[in-house]
Each structure stands twice: as C-alpha cells, then as structure tokens.
Design a protein around this motif. Structure first.
Motif, short mmCIF file in Angstrom:
data_model
loop_
_atom_site.label_atom_id
_atom_site.label_comp_id
_atom_site.label_asym_id
_atom_site.label_seq_id
_atom_site.Cartn_x
_atom_site.Cartn_y
_atom_site.Cartn_z
N VAL A 156 0.97 -0.99 -0.10
CA VAL A 156 -0.02 0.15 -0.14
C VAL A 156 0.75 1.24 0.08
O VAL A 156 1.64 1.61 0.81
N THR A 157 0.66 1.80 -1.36
CA THR A 157 1.96 3.18 -1.37
C THR A 157 1.54 4.33 -0.58
O THR A 157 0.82 4.31 -0.15
N GLY A 158 1.86 4.72 -0.35
CA GLY A 158 1.87 6.55 -0.31
C GLY A 158 1.86 7.32 -1.06
O GLY A 158 1.44 6.48 -2.90
N PRO A 159 1.22 8.76 -0.83
CA PRO A 159 0.78 9.44 -2.26
C PRO A 159 1.61 9.11 -3.83
O PRO A 159 2.96 9.68 -3.45
N GLY B 71 -2.21 4.15 -1.31
CA GLY B 71 -2.47 4.85 -0.89
C GLY B 71 -2.63 5.97 -0.57
O GLY B 71 -2.00 7.13 -1.51
N ASP B 72 -2.57 6.99 0.96
CA ASP B 72 -1.93 8.06 0.60
C ASP B 72 -1.88 9.34 2.17
O ASP B 72 -2.31 9.75 2.49
N PHE B 73 -0.86 7.53 2.92
CA PHE B 73 -0.51 8.31 4.38
C PHE B 73 -1.51 8.12 5.08
O PHE B 73 -1.39 8.69 6.47
N GLN B 74 -2.71 8.10 5.11
CA GLN B 74 -3.53 8.13 5.70
C GLN B 74 -4.35 7.22 6.79
O GLN B 74 -4.55 5.63 5.88
N GLU B 75 -5.25 6.60 8.03
CA GLU B 75 -5.75 5.41 8.02
C GLU B 75 -6.82 4.90 7.13
O GLU B 75 -6.85 3.56 6.35
N ASP B 76 -7.66 5.84 6.46
CA ASP B 76 -8.52 6.19 5.29
C ASP B 76 -8.30 4.60 4.53
O ASP B 76 -8.87 4.23 3.75
N GLY B 77 -7.24 5.22 3.73
CA GLY B 77 -6.32 4.95 2.14
C GLY B 77 -6.37 3.41 2.31
O GLY B 77 -6.08 2.88 2.12
N GLY B 78 -5.25 3.08 4.03
CA GLY B 78 -4.43 2.03 4.58
C GLY B 78 -6.03 0.94 4.79
O GLY B 78 -6.28 0.00 3.69
N TYR B 79 -7.63 1.30 4.67
CA TYR B 79 -8.46 0.75 5.15
C TYR B 79 -9.40 0.54 3.27
O TYR B 79 -9.49 -0.73 3.58
N GLU B 80 -9.55 1.30 2.80
CA GLU B 80 -9.79 1.37 1.44
C GLU B 80 -9.03 0.04 0.64
O GLU B 80 -9.62 -0.82 -0.24
N VAL C 143 -4.84 -0.87 7.29
CA VAL C 143 -4.51 -2.14 6.27
C VAL C 143 -5.69 -3.02 7.50
O VAL C 143 -6.07 -4.00 7.07
N LEU C 144 -5.01 -2.85 8.91
CA LEU C 144 -5.14 -4.43 9.73
C LEU C 144 -6.43 -4.01 9.85
O LEU C 144 -7.12 -4.80 10.05
N ARG C 145 -7.54 -2.81 10.02
CA ARG C 145 -8.88 -3.28 10.50
C ARG C 145 -9.17 -3.14 9.62
O ARG C 145 -10.14 -4.44 9.82
N GLY C 146 -9.35 -2.92 8.10
CA GLY C 146 -9.59 -3.97 7.03
C GLY C 146 -9.43 -4.99 6.76
O GLY C 146 -10.57 -5.84 6.74
N LEU C 147 -8.75 -5.56 7.58
CA LEU C 147 -7.90 -7.23 7.12
C LEU C 147 -9.01 -7.70 8.44
O LEU C 147 -9.99 -9.13 7.38
N ILE C 148 -9.15 -7.37 9.41
CA ILE C 148 -9.29 -7.53 10.30
C ILE C 148 -10.96 -7.30 10.58
O ILE C 148 -11.11 -8.50 11.03
N GLU C 149 -12.01 -6.70 9.64
CA GLU C 149 -13.13 -6.32 9.86
C GLU C 149 -14.02 -7.62 9.05
O GLU C 149 -14.89 -8.25 8.98
N SER C 150 -12.58 -8.10 7.88
CA SER C 150 -13.07 -8.83 6.97
C SER C 150 -12.53 -11.10 7.67
O SER C 150 -12.81 -11.83 6.71
#
Ligand code: RIB
Length: 339
Positions: free
Chosen positions: A181-184, A216-225, A250-257
């Motif tokens: 998951v890259t930065g901008p 990604g965007d260096f933010q939590e939301d970008g990591g989640y998406e 990313v952690l949250r996106g994976l764990i939620e799934s």
C-alpha cells in the motif's frame, strides 16, 4: 529606553559588532562578544524585535512548514525542532499547508515580510519551482522529503533503503506474495518507498506484481480502503504499508473481513510512531528517528543563521532507520496439505 547605540558606546565597539554579538553571529571574538553581552545586561538592554527587523537584524524567529499536522509523525518532528529552538533562544512558528503548494508559497512570502530568520520545510506534493523562488535568500533546510530540483540543506532518512529492509523482514519470514500500500505517488517519500519494495523483491528473484500494489494516501482511511481492494484481488500473504497510519487502516480492513493478523496475513508499516506499539496486534515497523530528524534540521538551520552567510555548499544529512519487530508479522502461512 536603552538602545543598541548606548550598548555600542559603552562597550566601545561599533553597532555592527553589537549586532553580531547579540545575534550570535560569526566574525567576532569570544572576548568582544562577552564584553558586549555584559554591557547589554548592565544597561538592561531589551531588544525590540520589530525595530530589529526594521534594521535587518535577526528576529530570533524561525518557521516550520508542514503538510499535515494530524499525522502523529509530524508532532514528534515538531518536538525535536522546538526543543532545539528553545535551547538556542528562538521562537518557532508553525504553518500547516495541507499539501497545498500555493498555500506553502503564500506562507513563505508572509514569513519573508516578517523578516523570519530561517525556514524548515517538509514538502507536501510540491514541485521545486515555486518553493525555490519563494525561499531564495532565506536560510532554508528541507526535512524528511527531498524536493527534486531544489538545491538546499536536507535532513532525511534513506526511504528507499528503509522500505527495502521492511520487505526483507517479510521475505525472511517466508513471504513471497508481498503486497504494497503505497504513499501518495506525488510525494517523494511515497515514491522512494515503493522503489524499496521493488528492490527487495527483485533482489530475492521475485517479479513485482502490479496487482499487489494499491495507491494509498499516508492516512488510515486510505489503508483501510486499500486492504479491502487487496482482499478483492487476493493472492498475498503480507502487506507492507508505506507508513504506520496506513498500516493501521490496513489492519482494520483485514481484521474486519475475518483475516487473522499475522496468522493469515502479516502487516508492517514505516515511521515508528508511538501509536504503533498500541495497536492489536502491535505493529511491526521500520522506525525513523523522528525526534532527531527535527532536532538535527533545526540545528543545521540555526548554524546557517548564526553564520549569517548564504548556503554555498548545501549539506545532506541522512539518518538511519531501524527495524522494530512486534506482533503483526509472522511466518508465511503454509499451503494446506490435501489429504
Ligand atoms: O507519515 C507521514 C509520512 O510522510 C512519513 O512517513 C514521513 O516520512 C513522510 O514523508
């Protein structure tokens, strides 16, 4: 009111010498500096910053321009700058520009009118053009993100080598399908970390798969998406996120799934922000010496200001990163054996 003229007359030196002594500038002997400071103290001389600015003397004020004050990486950086500025008797101004180059340039213009002594600059998605012109003639140190095309003092880490070390850690655990998951991509550090991800894979004889890269965007939301996007594509056992905030997303996106970290997928970040030690599971990361980056940059800037000379030979200071292994990375899952 006691003026700089009174100090010069009593110390038997010129006004220029008083200015050098009070501004901690070079080209003055230690004895003379000492004598001037003693006289200034005896007479109760109180510098008037506005008057000093008008006669071209130092205002003992520096500014730090930041792209994002909400990312915990930056407050840690500010702390390093602030402590050094305090030690050296300078006021620190903070300017937040939310990655907006026009705003950054406008801030610099305003700081110039206030006769600021020097500027510390973390670039957002900035081109060198506007910034180079805006900072011309003001001592400037760029930190964290190199600005391509801008010749200036720079204090940073080797983002590419740090990212390579992150991916090598995952490789050492047996992972081969490592997503990124890259930065901008218009921010230099994001760009360099993607190159580091690639370097590590190529060195291990693995063809980098573009399907495993999500911007990604260096933010939590970008990591989640990004995590949700990667899950829809499948075929990976580890994720290297370009910074800690996006790794937390990313952690949250994976764990939620329903993905177990690290049993099913390992996750790691970059930065070493304090928060990363408090996620569940605790985040493995490549830590930058964030406080030291700020402190070293401020030191370099104030040395330039004290020398009172233009930056003829810009310096580049590269500080080291370190791998911090916690609980979010583990051995690559073994393929299930058919019975
Ligand atoms: O988290 C913010 C990121 O932007 C950090 O990784 C820093 O190095 C930067 O470039």
């Amino acid at each position: 009111m006691v003026t700089v003229h009174d100090v010069a007359a009593r110390a038997g030196v010129s006004i220029a010498t008083v200015s050098r002594a009070l501004n901690d500038r070079a080209r003055i002997s230690a004895d003379t500096r000492q004598r001037v400071l003693e006289v200034a103290r005896e007479l109760g001389y109180q510098p008037n910053d506005v008057a000093r600015a008008l006669v071209g003397m130092a205002t003992r004020t520096i500014a730090l321009l930041l792209p994002d004050i909400t990312n915990p990486f930056f407050p840690e950086l500010v702390k390093g700058v602030q402590i050094l500025a305090d030690e050296r008797g300078h006021l620190l101004l903070l300017c937040h520009n939310a990655d907006d180059e026009e705003k950054a340039v406008a801030d610099i213009e305003m700081l110039r009118r206030k006769k600021i002594d020097g500027i510390l600059l973390v670039a957002g998605a900035l081109g060198a053009g506007g910034i180079a012109a805006a900072t011309s003639g003001i001592p400037t140190v760029v930190l964290d993100r190199r600005i391509p095309g801008l010749t200036c003092d720079l204090v940073t880490v080797d983002h590419r080598a740090g990212a390579r070390a992150a991916v090598e850690h995952l490789l050492s655990l047996g992972h081969r399908r490592i997503a990124h998951v890259t930065g901008p991509m218009d921010v230099v550090s994001g760009h360099e970390r993607r190159a580091g991800w690639r370097d590590a894979l190529v060195a291990a004889g693995i063809e980098p798969d573009p399907a495993l890269v999500v911007e990604g965007d260096f933010q939590e939301d970008g990591g989640y998406e990004a995590a949700r996007e990667l899950l829809s594509r499948g075929g990976f056992t580890a994720v290297f996120a370009a910074n800690d905030l996006s790794a937390i997303g990313v952690l949250r996106g994976l764990i939620e799934s329903g993905i177990r970290v690290p049993d099913d997928v390992s996750v790691m970040g970059f930065d070493g922000v304090h928060l990363a030690a408090y996620t569940t599971p605790r985040l493995t990361t490549v830590a930058q010496p964030v406080f030291e980056l700020g402190r070293r940059a401020a030191e370099l800037l104030l040395d330039r200001v004290a020398a009172g000379a233009p930056q003829q030979h810009p310096e580049t200071v590269i500080l080291g990163t370190s791998l911090v292994v916690r609980d979010s990375t583990g051995p690559a899952p073994q393929p299930e054996v058919e019975s």
